[in-house]
Design an enzyme around this catalytic site. Structure first.
Site, PDB file in Angstrom:
ATOM      1  N   GLU A   1       0.823  -1.220   0.000  1.00 26.59           N
ATOM      2  CA  GLU A   1       0.000   0.000   0.000  1.00 26.59           C
ATOM      3  C   GLU A   1       0.854   1.266   0.000  1.00 26.59           C
ATOM      4  OE1 GLU A   1      -2.335   0.834   3.511  1.00 26.59           O
ATOM      5  OE2 GLU A   1      -3.848   1.848   2.307  1.00 26.59           O
TER       6      GLU A   1
ATOM      7  N   GLU B   1     -11.918   2.581   6.153  1.00 24.97           N
ATOM      8  CA  GLU B   1     -10.737   2.988   6.921  1.00 24.97           C
ATOM      9  C   GLU B   1     -10.713   4.513   7.007  1.00 24.97           C
ATOM     10  OE1 GLU B   1      -6.758   2.649   5.295  1.00 24.97           O
ATOM     11  OE2 GLU B   1      -6.077   1.645   7.097  1.00 24.97           O
TER      12      GLU B   1
HETATM   13  O1  LIG Z   1      -2.847   4.136   6.406  1.00 22.47           O
HETATM   14  C1  LIG Z   1      -3.425   3.327   5.695  1.00 22.47           C
HETATM   15  O2  LIG Z   1      -4.041   3.673   4.688  1.00 22.47           O
HETATM   16  C2  LIG Z   1      -3.451   1.913   6.020  1.00 22.47           C
HETATM   17  O3  LIG Z   1      -4.118   1.177   5.332  1.00 22.47           O
HETATM   18  C3  LIG Z   1      -2.709   1.356   7.155  1.00 22.47           C
HETATM   19  O4  LIG Z   1      -2.749  -0.018   7.080  1.00 22.47           O
HETATM   20  C4  LIG Z   1      -1.307   1.797   7.298  1.00 22.47           C
HETATM   21  O5  LIG Z   1      -1.289   2.980   7.938  1.00 22.47           O
HETATM   22 MG   LIG Z   2      -5.243   2.185   3.815  1.00 26.44          MG
END
Ligand SMILES: O=C(O)C(=O)[C@@H](O)CO
Ligand SMILES: [Mg+2]
Length: 257
Positions: free
Chosen positions: A139, A236
């Site tokens: 990522e 997220e």
């Molecule tokens: O920040 C992000 O985007 C993430 O997916 C985490 O896993 C790592 O900071």
């Molecule tokens: Mg992320």
């Protein structure tokens, strides 16, 4: 409409991890994903999500936040430390029944980038062999949030994924990071479609609930459906206030958990 998982690294920040799992189930989520759950005994974590019949997706390789570190996979000279951390992550993932590990690259100064790339590729080949049953995710993190990080664009992530040539290595397509610095999020999604292993979302630029975002998430979800995405979309984001209250973004965007 795709399926949505609760990222418990960010959601319900007012309570401990096991209580976040209860909250995710109560809110209607059917899957969860984690950041760094290592302080919780794996048996407790497993019992907590199994009790609710949830699926568990992924975790991240450990970081040493006190030292300002954000992963080690591409950090020159830290190969041994990376390998110890990855082994810990794989052991934990197997113990809880997770299916993926985000292999965190870490901060690398520009003058050591070539060395970092070589080490990253070497570490990825090694890690993939250690855990062939798990998906390893890469990522890139946007430069506003993490200026020194090894990579920041979806193109760099896709290039490393291709160069590693490892079957269980995929790109984590976090639409927040892509939207923050690259834009054209649907175009980038289509461009890298063949190597994408997981998707995450948050509002751009605030990283809060996705209903007030420069990225048009209705169009993004439609694109995922059109492409035939059968995986989960990780929520997220950092809630503006109360996490449950903030979940009204789902009805605003036509999402049912
Ligand atoms: O920040 C992000 O985007 C993430 O997916 C985490 O896993 C790592 O900071
Ligand atoms: Mg992320």
């Amino acid at each position: 409409m795709p399926k949505f998982s609760a990222n418990l690294g960010f959601l319900w920040p007012d309570r401990p991890l096991l209580a976040r799992i209860d909250a995710a189930a109560a809110a209607g989520f059917k899957a969860i994903e984690l950041h760094w759950p290592y302080d919780v005994p794996p048996a407790d974590l497993r019992a907590a999500y199994k009790r609710h019949g949830l699926e568990i997706l992924g975790i991240n390789t450990p970081i040493d936040a006190a030292k300002g570190e954000f992963g080690l996979a591409a950090v020159p000279g830290r190969q041994q430390d990376f390998r110890e951390g990855f082994s810990r992550a794989a052991t934990y993932a197997h113990a809880i029944g997770a299916r993926s590990i985000h292999v965190m690259a870490g901060d690398v100064p520009p003058e050591r980038r070539a060395e970092g790339t070589e080490q990253f590729l070497d570490n990825l080949a090694w890690a993939a062999e250690q855990a062939p049953d798990l998906t390893l995710l890469l990522e890139p993190l946007n430069k506003h949030d993490r200026p020194g990080y090894f990579y920041s664009t979806s193109g760099e992530g896709a290039a490393i994924t291709a160069a590693a040539g490892v079957p269980n290595l995929k790109l984590m397509f976090d639409a927040y990071h892509v939207g923050r610095t690259e834009g054209h999020v649907v175009e980038r999604l289509e461009q890298h479609w063949g190597v994408i292993g997981h998707v995450q979302i948050a509002a751009v630029p605030s990283r809060t609930e996705p209903d007030d975002s420069e990225v048009d998430y209705r169009a993004f979800f439609t694109a995922l459906d059109r492409l035939g995405y059968s995986g989960w979309v990780g929520c997220e984001y950092k809630p503006r206030g109360d996490t449950d209250e903030g979940l009204k973004w789902t009805s605003a965007l036509g999402v049912r958990l």
